[in-house]
Design a protein around this motif. Sequence first.
Motif, PDB file in Angstrom:
ATOM      1  N   ASP A 150     -72.028 -37.130   4.106  1.00 41.64           N
ATOM      2  CA  ASP A 150     -72.301 -35.856   3.454  1.00 41.64           C
ATOM      3  C   ASP A 150     -71.746 -34.745   4.341  1.00 41.64           C
ATOM      4  O   ASP A 150     -72.454 -34.181   5.178  1.00 41.64           O
ATOM      5  N   PHE A 151     -70.469 -34.452   4.179  1.00 36.06           N
ATOM      6  CA  PHE A 151     -69.786 -33.484   5.032  1.00 36.06           C
ATOM      7  C   PHE A 151     -70.333 -32.083   4.803  1.00 36.06           C
ATOM      8  O   PHE A 151     -70.396 -31.598   3.671  1.00 36.06           O
ATOM      9  N   TRP A 196     -71.750 -40.404  13.366  1.00 35.89           N
ATOM     10  CA  TRP A 196     -71.391 -39.923  12.028  1.00 35.89           C
ATOM     11  C   TRP A 196     -72.034 -38.574  11.730  1.00 35.89           C
ATOM     12  O   TRP A 196     -71.419 -37.706  11.104  1.00 35.89           O
ATOM     13  N   ASP A 197     -73.267 -38.372  12.165  1.00 32.21           N
ATOM     14  CA  ASP A 197     -73.924 -37.079  11.971  1.00 32.21           C
ATOM     15  C   ASP A 197     -73.132 -35.955  12.628  1.00 32.21           C
ATOM     16  O   ASP A 197     -73.024 -34.853  12.084  1.00 32.21           O
ATOM     17  N   CYS A 198     -72.587 -36.231  13.799  1.00 33.48           N
ATOM     18  CA  CYS A 198     -71.783 -35.220  14.491  1.00 33.48           C
ATOM     19  C   CYS A 198     -70.509 -34.908  13.706  1.00 33.48           C
ATOM     20  O   CYS A 198     -70.192 -33.735  13.453  1.00 33.48           O
ATOM     21  N   LEU A 199     -69.790 -35.945  13.330  1.00 30.32           N
ATOM     22  CA  LEU A 199     -68.521 -35.754  12.635  1.00 30.32           C
ATOM     23  C   LEU A 199     -68.730 -35.054  11.294  1.00 30.32           C
ATOM     24  O   LEU A 199     -67.905 -34.234  10.880  1.00 30.32           O
ATOM     25  N   GLU A 221     -57.995 -23.896  20.201  1.00 30.11           N
ATOM     26  CA  GLU A 221     -57.002 -24.677  19.484  1.00 30.11           C
ATOM     27  C   GLU A 221     -57.234 -26.173  19.679  1.00 30.11           C
ATOM     28  O   GLU A 221     -57.175 -26.950  18.712  1.00 30.11           O
ATOM     29  N   GLN A 222     -57.499 -26.572  20.915  1.00 32.38           N
ATOM     30  CA  GLN A 222     -57.757 -27.986  21.181  1.00 32.38           C
ATOM     31  C   GLN A 222     -59.039 -28.440  20.501  1.00 32.38           C
ATOM     32  O   GLN A 222     -59.115 -29.542  19.943  1.00 32.38           O
ATOM     33  N   TYR A 223     -60.052 -27.584  20.533  1.00 32.88           N
ATOM     34  CA  TYR A 223     -61.329 -27.910  19.902  1.00 32.88           C
ATOM     35  C   TYR A 223     -61.155 -28.124  18.400  1.00 32.88           C
ATOM     36  O   TYR A 223     -61.669 -29.094  17.830  1.00 32.88           O
ATOM     37  N   GLU A 224     -60.411 -27.236  17.774  1.00 36.02           N
ATOM     38  CA  GLU A 224     -60.230 -27.336  16.324  1.00 36.02           C
ATOM     39  C   GLU A 224     -59.400 -28.546  15.933  1.00 36.02           C
ATOM     40  O   GLU A 224     -59.512 -29.034  14.802  1.00 36.02           O
ATOM     41  N   LYS A 225     -58.603 -29.058  16.862  1.00 34.95           N
ATOM     42  CA  LYS A 225     -57.871 -30.299  16.592  1.00 34.95           C
ATOM     43  C   LYS A 225     -58.844 -31.467  16.450  1.00 34.95           C
ATOM     44  O   LYS A 225     -58.659 -32.343  15.608  1.00 34.95           O
ATOM     45  N   TYR A 226     -59.879 -31.476  17.284  1.00 34.79           N
ATOM     46  CA  TYR A 226     -60.919 -32.501  17.153  1.00 34.79           C
ATOM     47  C   TYR A 226     -61.570 -32.424  15.774  1.00 34.79           C
ATOM     48  O   TYR A 226     -61.761 -33.442  15.089  1.00 34.79           O
ATOM     49  N   LEU A 227     -61.934 -31.201  15.370  1.00 35.17           N
ATOM     50  CA  LEU A 227     -62.606 -31.032  14.078  1.00 35.17           C
ATOM     51  C   LEU A 227     -61.693 -31.430  12.923  1.00 35.17           C
ATOM     52  O   LEU A 227     -62.155 -32.047  11.948  1.00 35.17           O
ATOM     53  N   TYR A 228     -60.431 -31.091  13.039  1.00 29.84           N
ATOM     54  CA  TYR A 228     -59.476 -31.438  11.978  1.00 29.84           C
ATOM     55  C   TYR A 228     -59.336 -32.956  11.868  1.00 29.84           C
ATOM     56  O   TYR A 228     -59.336 -33.514  10.763  1.00 29.84           O
ATOM     57  N   SER A 229     -59.231 -33.630  13.017  1.00 27.31           N
ATOM     58  CA  SER A 229     -59.092 -35.093  13.012  1.00 27.31           C
ATOM     59  C   SER A 229     -60.325 -35.747  12.411  1.00 27.31           C
ATOM     60  O   SER A 229     -60.216 -36.728  11.655  1.00 27.31           O
ATOM     61  N   ALA A 230     -61.496 -35.213  12.726  1.00 29.75           N
ATOM     62  CA  ALA A 230     -62.736 -35.766  12.171  1.00 29.75           C
ATOM     63  C   ALA A 230     -62.778 -35.578  10.658  1.00 29.75           C
ATOM     64  O   ALA A 230     -63.168 -36.494   9.911  1.00 29.75           O
ATOM     65  N   LYS A 231     -62.370 -34.414  10.186  1.00 30.20           N
ATOM     66  CA  LYS A 231     -62.365 -34.147   8.749  1.00 30.20           C
ATOM     67  C   LYS A 231     -61.410 -35.096   8.023  1.00 30.20           C
ATOM     68  O   LYS A 231     -61.728 -35.625   6.944  1.00 30.20           O
ATOM     69  N   LYS A 232     -60.244 -35.333   8.612  1.00 26.74           N
ATOM     70  CA  LYS A 232     -59.285 -36.260   8.008  1.00 26.74           C
ATOM     71  C   LYS A 232     -59.847 -37.680   7.968  1.00 26.74           C
ATOM     72  O   LYS A 232     -59.645 -38.408   6.996  1.00 26.74           O
ATOM     73  N   LEU A 233     -60.557 -38.069   9.013  1.00 26.65           N
ATOM     74  CA  LEU A 233     -61.176 -39.396   9.037  1.00 26.65           C
ATOM     75  C   LEU A 233     -62.177 -39.543   7.900  1.00 26.65           C
ATOM     76  O   LEU A 233     -62.213 -40.567   7.212  1.00 26.65           O
ATOM     77  N   LEU A 234     -62.994 -38.520   7.683  1.00 31.06           N
ATOM     78  CA  LEU A 234     -64.025 -38.578   6.656  1.00 31.06           C
ATOM     79  C   LEU A 234     -63.445 -38.537   5.246  1.00 31.06           C
ATOM     80  O   LEU A 234     -64.141 -38.836   4.275  1.00 31.06           O
ATOM     81  N   GLU A 235     -62.183 -38.167   5.136  1.00 33.72           N
ATOM     82  CA  GLU A 235     -61.492 -38.211   3.847  1.00 33.72           C
ATOM     83  C   GLU A 235     -60.839 -39.560   3.593  1.00 33.72           C
ATOM     84  O   GLU A 235     -60.302 -39.798   2.507  1.00 33.72           O
ATOM     85  N   ASN A 236     -60.902 -40.439   4.596  1.00 30.60           N
ATOM     86  CA  ASN A 236     -60.324 -41.784   4.485  1.00 30.60           C
ATOM     87  C   ASN A 236     -61.322 -42.689   3.756  1.00 30.60           C
ATOM     88  O   ASN A 236     -62.340 -43.097   4.317  1.00 30.60           O
ATOM     89  N   LYS A 237     -61.047 -42.994   2.510  1.00 32.61           N
ATOM     90  CA  LYS A 237     -61.986 -43.760   1.692  1.00 32.61           C
ATOM     91  C   LYS A 237     -62.234 -45.164   2.237  1.00 32.61           C
ATOM     92  O   LYS A 237     -63.324 -45.717   2.077  1.00 32.61           O
ATOM     93  N   LYS A 238     -61.236 -45.732   2.891  1.00 31.21           N
ATOM     94  CA  LYS A 238     -61.390 -47.075   3.442  1.00 31.21           C
ATOM     95  C   LYS A 238     -62.433 -47.096   4.549  1.00 31.21           C
ATOM     96  O   LYS A 238     -63.305 -47.976   4.583  1.00 31.21           O
ATOM     97  N   VAL A 239     -62.365 -46.110   5.438  1.00 30.52           N
ATOM     98  CA  VAL A 239     -63.335 -46.034   6.538  1.00 30.52           C
ATOM     99  C   VAL A 239     -64.729 -45.750   6.000  1.00 30.52           C
ATOM    100  O   VAL A 239     -65.713 -46.378   6.407  1.00 30.52           O
TER     101      VAL A 239
END
Length: 358
Positions: free
Chosen positions: A137-138, A235-238, A283-301
């Motif tokens: 639940d993002f 997962w709660d963090c991401l 900028e580096q921090y937001e890269k972490y958040l972006y990567s996490a968001k992309k992961l949560l959009e991965n239906k397989k995971v």
Amino acid sequence: MNFAVIPWSKNELNDYIFYSIDDRGEKVPTPTAAYLMQEEFKRLGHVIHTVDLFNDLMKVDFFLFYVLDWDWVKKITELGLEKRMVYCNAEPPTVSECNTPNGYETLKRYFAYILTWNPDWIDNRRIFLRNIPYFFDFQPSLISFEERKLITAISANKRSKWKDELYTERENSYRYFEEHYPDEFDFYGVGWENTNHPCYKGKIKDKKQIFHNYRFAICFENTRMDKNYITEKIWDCLNSQIVPIYAGAKNVKEYIPEDCFIDFYQFKSYDELADYLIHMSKEQYEKYLYSAKKLLENKKVVYLFSGEKYAQDILNAVSHRTEFSMHFYDKIYVRIYPVYLKLVSELKNFVKKLLKKA
């Protein structure tokens, strides 16, 4: 097939493991992995309820033990249905040493099927692989990088003698940030009320709303080294757009890429970790958040850790025919042990009452 759940507590009977009561007093689905698991069973033509909703236990095809409830083991065994019992408890060895290879050898005397998260412990004859389901639940945060405090943590205060426990390391991290960065660290949870922790801020109701106010979260599992023991903690963090500092499952990177979290084990000291956190750019921090968001959009995971996948794991296990047969002496033990536990509990309560009067 009919599946009966022996839940964690009596509060979850009457299907409250899947539902809750709304303001009008009506039963409504809860946004949980358990509800999605039930829906998957229904979709496949099966029936699953908590055990109290079955008037005739003989019509239950499998009993799913979320907790090792010896009273129910006794009752089901006395009905001659022991071949239908499935052990589903997913606690780590720090909480229950039953959930270890040696513990499973004992449980195999009483359960026809055992489910475990650790792929190293399965044999696909009596012990089968399961996931640890999570409800995704993002919830994006509207609080800016600049407005957030540095670091937080949310955990219960626990202890364990298990060799790979992480409770001690978790509290070590709290003490470090309390001593060195008291204005940038807060932590929350149950069981800490009477401890000497100046940065403890109490219990909470909404973990995600708390996380939105911080950049980083100390995210240590209850145990380290076990494969696949990846729980709601990370997962709660991401899902809350906070960067986790993770310690736990040794194969976590097989599921969660390393650009989504900070690996606690890559730092030689807490000073080194703190320096990394403090000097991280926006900028580096937001890269972490972006990567996490992309992961949560991965239906397989998401599916691999979903309630639907858990339903499939259960169905896969019980599709195997086992040669399980409970030994005569184990049946005697099953009849006696719950009585012993009840007597011990009553004795403890009696002693407590005496001590209060003294």
